[in-house]
Write an enzyme that holds these catalytic residues in place. Structure first.
Site, PDB file in Angstrom:
ATOM      1  N   ASN A 132      16.134 -27.794  34.379  1.00  0.00           N
ATOM      2  CA  ASN A 132      15.860 -28.395  35.681  1.00  0.00           C
ATOM      3  C   ASN A 132      14.596 -29.365  35.244  1.00  0.00           C
ATOM      4  O   ASN A 132      13.652 -28.968  34.734  1.00  0.00           O
ATOM      5  CB  ASN A 132      15.401 -27.384  36.792  1.00  0.00           C
ATOM      6  N   GLY A 133      14.837 -30.738  35.468  1.00  0.00           N
ATOM      7  CA  GLY A 133      13.721 -31.561  35.189  1.00  0.00           C
ATOM      8  C   GLY A 133      14.110 -32.794  34.351  1.00  0.00           C
ATOM      9  O   GLY A 133      15.446 -32.907  34.325  1.00  0.00           O
ATOM     10  N   LYS A 182      17.765 -39.027  59.648  1.00  0.00           N
ATOM     11  CA  LYS A 182      18.717 -37.834  59.977  1.00  0.00           C
ATOM     12  C   LYS A 182      20.121 -38.249  60.109  1.00  0.00           C
ATOM     13  O   LYS A 182      21.025 -37.823  59.248  1.00  0.00           O
ATOM     14  CB  LYS A 182      18.344 -37.127  61.063  1.00  0.00           C
ATOM     15  N   GLU A 190      12.243 -41.008  61.698  1.00  0.00           N
ATOM     16  CA  GLU A 190      13.013 -39.771  61.546  1.00  0.00           C
ATOM     17  C   GLU A 190      14.358 -39.696  62.111  1.00  0.00           C
ATOM     18  O   GLU A 190      15.328 -39.164  61.285  1.00  0.00           O
ATOM     19  CB  GLU A 190      12.007 -38.454  62.005  1.00  0.00           C
ATOM     20  N   GLU A 205      21.485 -39.419  56.510  1.00  0.00           N
ATOM     21  CA  GLU A 205      21.450 -38.452  55.395  1.00  0.00           C
ATOM     22  C   GLU A 205      22.648 -37.615  55.648  1.00  0.00           C
ATOM     23  O   GLU A 205      23.491 -37.327  54.609  1.00  0.00           O
ATOM     24  CB  GLU A 205      20.361 -37.770  55.036  1.00  0.00           C
ATOM     25  N   TRP A 261      21.986 -31.470  40.150  1.00  0.00           N
ATOM     26  CA  TRP A 261      21.932 -32.794  41.014  1.00  0.00           C
ATOM     27  C   TRP A 261      21.584 -33.632  39.868  1.00  0.00           C
ATOM     28  O   TRP A 261      20.623 -33.810  39.189  1.00  0.00           O
ATOM     29  CB  TRP A 261      20.453 -32.677  41.792  1.00  0.00           C
ATOM     30  N   LYS A 275      18.143 -30.471  48.370  1.00  0.00           N
ATOM     31  CA  LYS A 275      16.863 -30.247  49.100  1.00  0.00           C
ATOM     32  C   LYS A 275      15.877 -30.204  48.487  1.00  0.00           C
ATOM     33  O   LYS A 275      14.593 -30.491  49.352  1.00  0.00           O
ATOM     34  CB  LYS A 275      17.284 -28.426  49.373  1.00  0.00           C
ATOM     35  N   ARG A 290      19.386 -26.679  45.711  1.00  0.00           N
ATOM     36  CA  ARG A 290      18.857 -27.563  44.686  1.00  0.00           C
ATOM     37  C   ARG A 290      19.656 -28.648  44.222  1.00  0.00           C
ATOM     38  O   ARG A 290      18.981 -29.664  43.550  1.00  0.00           O
ATOM     39  CB  ARG A 290      17.991 -26.750  43.731  1.00  0.00           C
ATOM     40  N   HIS A 345      10.344 -59.520  65.673  1.00  0.00           N
ATOM     41  CA  HIS A 345       9.949 -60.201  64.354  1.00  0.00           C
ATOM     42  C   HIS A 345      10.924 -60.293  63.388  1.00  0.00           C
ATOM     43  O   HIS A 345      10.811 -60.575  62.133  1.00  0.00           O
ATOM     44  CB  HIS A 345       8.701 -59.737  64.070  1.00  0.00           C
ATOM     45  N   CYS A 373      17.296 -29.169  39.962  1.00  0.00           N
ATOM     46  CA  CYS A 373      18.771 -28.200  39.838  1.00  0.00           C
ATOM     47  C   CYS A 373      18.242 -27.022  39.818  1.00  0.00           C
ATOM     48  O   CYS A 373      16.939 -26.751  39.855  1.00  0.00           O
ATOM     49  CB  CYS A 373      19.192 -28.562  38.509  1.00  0.00           C
TER      50      CYS A 373
HETATM   51  O1  M6R Z   1      10.220 -30.473  50.478  1.00  0.00           O
HETATM   52  P1  M6R Z   1       9.651 -31.511  50.963  1.00  0.00           P
HETATM   53  O2  M6R Z   1       9.137 -31.259  52.285  1.00  0.00           O
HETATM   54  O3  M6R Z   1       8.410 -32.108  50.116  1.00  0.00           O
HETATM   55  O4  M6R Z   1      10.616 -32.749  50.834  1.00  0.00           O
HETATM   56  C1  M6R Z   1      10.691 -34.071  51.331  1.00  0.00           C
HETATM   57  C2  M6R Z   1      11.706 -34.754  51.342  1.00  0.00           C
HETATM   58  O5  M6R Z   1      12.499 -34.644  50.274  1.00  0.00           O
HETATM   59  C3  M6R Z   1      12.534 -34.209  52.719  1.00  0.00           C
HETATM   60  O6  M6R Z   1      12.009 -33.838  53.800  1.00  0.00           O
HETATM   61  C4  M6R Z   1      13.927 -34.962  52.838  1.00  0.00           C
HETATM   62  O7  M6R Z   1      13.485 -36.525  53.245  1.00  0.00           O
HETATM   63  C5  M6R Z   1      14.737 -34.458  53.833  1.00  0.00           C
HETATM   64  N1  M6R Z   1      16.159 -34.283  53.410  1.00  0.00           N
HETATM   65  C6  M6R Z   1      14.894 -35.119  55.194  1.00  0.00           C
HETATM   66  O8  M6R Z   1      15.808 -34.320  56.117  1.00  0.00           O
END
Ligand code: M6R
Length: 606
Positions: free
Chosen positions: A98-99, A483, A479, A486, A74, A601, A27, A502, A2
């Site tokens: 936060n935590g 993308k 990846e 998400e 969050w 994020k 965040r 497989h 958060c």
């Molecule tokens: O801040 P970080 O690079 O450690 O974050 C890792 C993942 O949480 C981050 O890459 C996440 O998968 C992204 N939202 C992907 O687009």
């Protein structure tokens, strides 16, 4: 994960709190709230959903007061409702957190047994009640916080204000990030320097176990044992912290288009343009002596690491083990001393990656951190930091951070190859030359995006999408799927093309688009055979390739024509179409591109 903010101001702080929360929304953004002390009295406003909802509440019910705290959430414990939104408060104490307080259930049970009534399902509310209880018995907020902090297990960054105290705020940090901002007759607490950027560029980062008593004129930092400690006051470069979309519709769009520049910036940190070779500051180890490299990271950063595994193994002939940090941290992996452990992280704060780093430190590994935030916890813990120069990344979907991570990793693989004698001077120059071409190649590619809009039309109607790739393109396939999931919420899977038969090929029919990342490298023909296999089961194929006039077995849904490049650098350029595919599909579907549902994020909880 958060965002928290605290301000001891000279004027009413409500607007500044909301402004800071806007900068912290990356965040977490499922609810928000602020609280102030006004004429000695605590009051708060909270709202479910985005910050604009809180703003609406404040428009009709403003909050006065020169001292205040704020939070953007969050959800971890309890649904994202107004009731669970922070600040959590009693009539004497208001707190943002936060935590995760891991022992909150037992603390809550004892408080309830002593007659305390709870209003939320959160772990945070125990903090407000416990401090209040200590305040009643000890009669002083500082002693009360000191006593309460000893009882919390888990991770926390806290900002706490008290009724009757207009010139005091207490902050505490364990596991989650917290910074003090120094103003002129004003003082601040914030999750990061980005939140504090409009107010000050003079920052003191707290260390784990620290807690601070802050007034407008003074601060006293103590460690876990209550000993007064000094922490460095530093000036941070807030110019890199702009959070402006400019002419773009979304931050993600802007960040995709920043890639030619930020990759150039990153390259300039690791390439000597005169010699055409890579260059690194002296490292506390030699690649020549390393028994092994271990890489750990999460999400997109993990996929960058997976690409690097192929690079290090092929070009430097060094074994690489890689695992997602959430698994690695608990695996109790045996490690030969003197190896290199690399973490990759945009934020440098991801809880699982940080824990993996700490585990490897105990195992006698050299620690290298590839991070975008140089003041992050991972940067502080590492023996050597290799920063990416991506600038602030706001969109939850990582784009420019990914390609900058790849850039640093490519340079490191070349350095490793040189030190281990597995690449010649000529090959080094050839690889560096190919890397230096990338910014221009991306820039040219981004000149025409019309095809992606059209393709998004078809993809947005699909329920499932399959991404395929081999070799260096396999991590890209994963990846690409991440993308798409998400930000467009379409179910997508990334598979090694050869693995399809497989099991997952059973999912293929004419309703499933299959996107194939297929540069014309030494694995191309093999990938093409796998494409024929899915095409003959009716799949609609999207080819991303530099090969011309490819026969994929039936009429492809689209061919995204790429320029031909050195095999080594294909992941850097092929990342762009997969980013654009997900971006345009999400726009077509009308999702919240920069702040997709359920995500944040920076993932500072495990
Ligand atoms: O801040 P970080 O690079 O450690 O974050 C890792 C993942 O949480 C981050 O890459 C996440 O998968 C992204 N939202 C992907 O687009």
């Amino acid at each position: 994960m958060c965002g928290i903010i605290g301000i001891l101001g000279k004027e009413a702080v409500a607007d500044d709190l909301v402004d800071a929360l806007r900068r912290l929304e990356y965040r977490g953004y499922d609810s928000a709230g602020i609280a102030t002390v006004d004429s000695g009295r605590l009051d708060r406003r909270r709202a479910e959903g985005k910050l604009k909802n809180l703003q609406k509440v404040l428009n009709t019910q403003p909050l006065a007061g020169l001292t205040g705290i704020g939070h953007t959430r969050w959800a971890t414990h309890g649904a994202p409702t107004e009731q669970n939104a922070h600040p959590h408060a009693t009539s004497e104490v208001s707190v943002v957190h936060n935590g995760i307080i891991e022992n909150f259930q037992s603390l809550r049970a004892s408080l309830e047994a002593r007659g305390v009534r709870f209003d939320s399902q959160t772990d945070t509310e125990v903090i407000a009640h416990l401090i209040t209880e200590e305040l009643h018995s000890l009669g002083n907020p500082i002693k009360a916080v000191a006593a309460a902090l000893k009882q919390f297990e888990g991770a926390f960054a806290l900002a706490i204000i008290f009724s009757g105290y207009d010139n005091m705020m207490i902050g505490a940090k364990k596991g989650s990030p917290l910074a003090i901002g120094h103003g002129d007759g004003e003082a601040y607490l914030g999750s990061d320097a980005i939140a504090l950027a409009p107010f000050t560029n003079e920052i003191t980062y707290l260390e784990d176990g620290d807690w601070v008593v802050l007034t407008r004129e003074n601060m006293i930092i103590r460690d876990m044992d209550g000993t007064v400690v000094q922490r460095e006051r530093q000036v941070v470069d807030v110019s890199t912290m702009a959070i402006d979309k400019g002419e773009y519709r979304h931050f993600m769009d802007k960040e995709i288009h920043e890639q030619p520049d930020v990759i150039s910036d990153t390259l300039s940190g690791y390439v000597n343009f005169t010699t055409g070779k890579v260059q690194f500051e002296e490292m506390p180890f030699s690649f020549k002596d390393l028994p092994k490299i271990t890489i750990s990271a999460c999400g997109t950063a993990y996929y960058a690491g997976l690409v690097a595994k192929y690079w290090f193994e092929r070009y430097a002939r060094i074994p690489v083990e890689i695992d997602v940090a959430s698994e690695f941290r608990y695996r109790e992996a045996p490690m030969e001393k003197g190896g290199l452990m690399m973490v990759i992280s945009q934020s440098g704060e991801t809880a699982d990656t940080l824990a993996a780093l700490k585990y490897c430190k105990q195992q006698g590994q050299h620690i290298g951190a590839i991070v975008n935030v140089r003041t992050s916890n991972m940067a502080k813990e590492a023996d050597v930091v290799w920063p990416t120069m991506a600038g602030t990344e706001i969109g939850v979907a990582s784009t420019k951070a990914f390609t900058c991570q790849l850039t640093v990793l490519a340079c490191l693989a070349i350095q490793a190859g040189r030190e281990r004698g597995t690449i010649s001077e000529e090959l080094e120059k050839e690889l560096v030359h190919a890397l230096l071409e990338i910014p221009r190649e991306i820039s040219t590619f981004l000149k025409d995006e019309s095809q992606f809009e059209e393709l998004a039309n078809s993809l947005s109607k699909a329920r499932d999408v399959m991404y395929l790739g081999r070799g260096l393109s396999f991590p890209l396939a994963m990846e690409g799927a991440l993308k798409l999931k998400e930000i467009s919420y379409i179910h997508a899977e990334g598979y090694a093309a050869g693995e399809l038969k497989h099991g997952p090929i059973a999912l293929i029919d004419e309703k499933v688009p299959v996107i194939v990342v297929a540069p014309k490298d030494y694995l191309f023909e093999k990938t093409l055979s796998n494409v024929q296999e899915v095409a003959s089961r009716g799949a609609k194929i999207v080819m991303i390739t530099d090969a011309q006039n490819v026969d994929v077995g039936n009429e492809p849904l689209a061919v995204i024509q790429m320029p031909s490049l050195h095999d080594f650098v294909t992941p850097l350029l092929y990342a762009i179409p997969i980013q654009l595919i997900s971006y345009y599909t999400a726009v077509q579907m009308g999702t919240d591109v920069d702040q997709p549902r359920n995500l944040a994020k920076s993932v500072t909880v495990e």
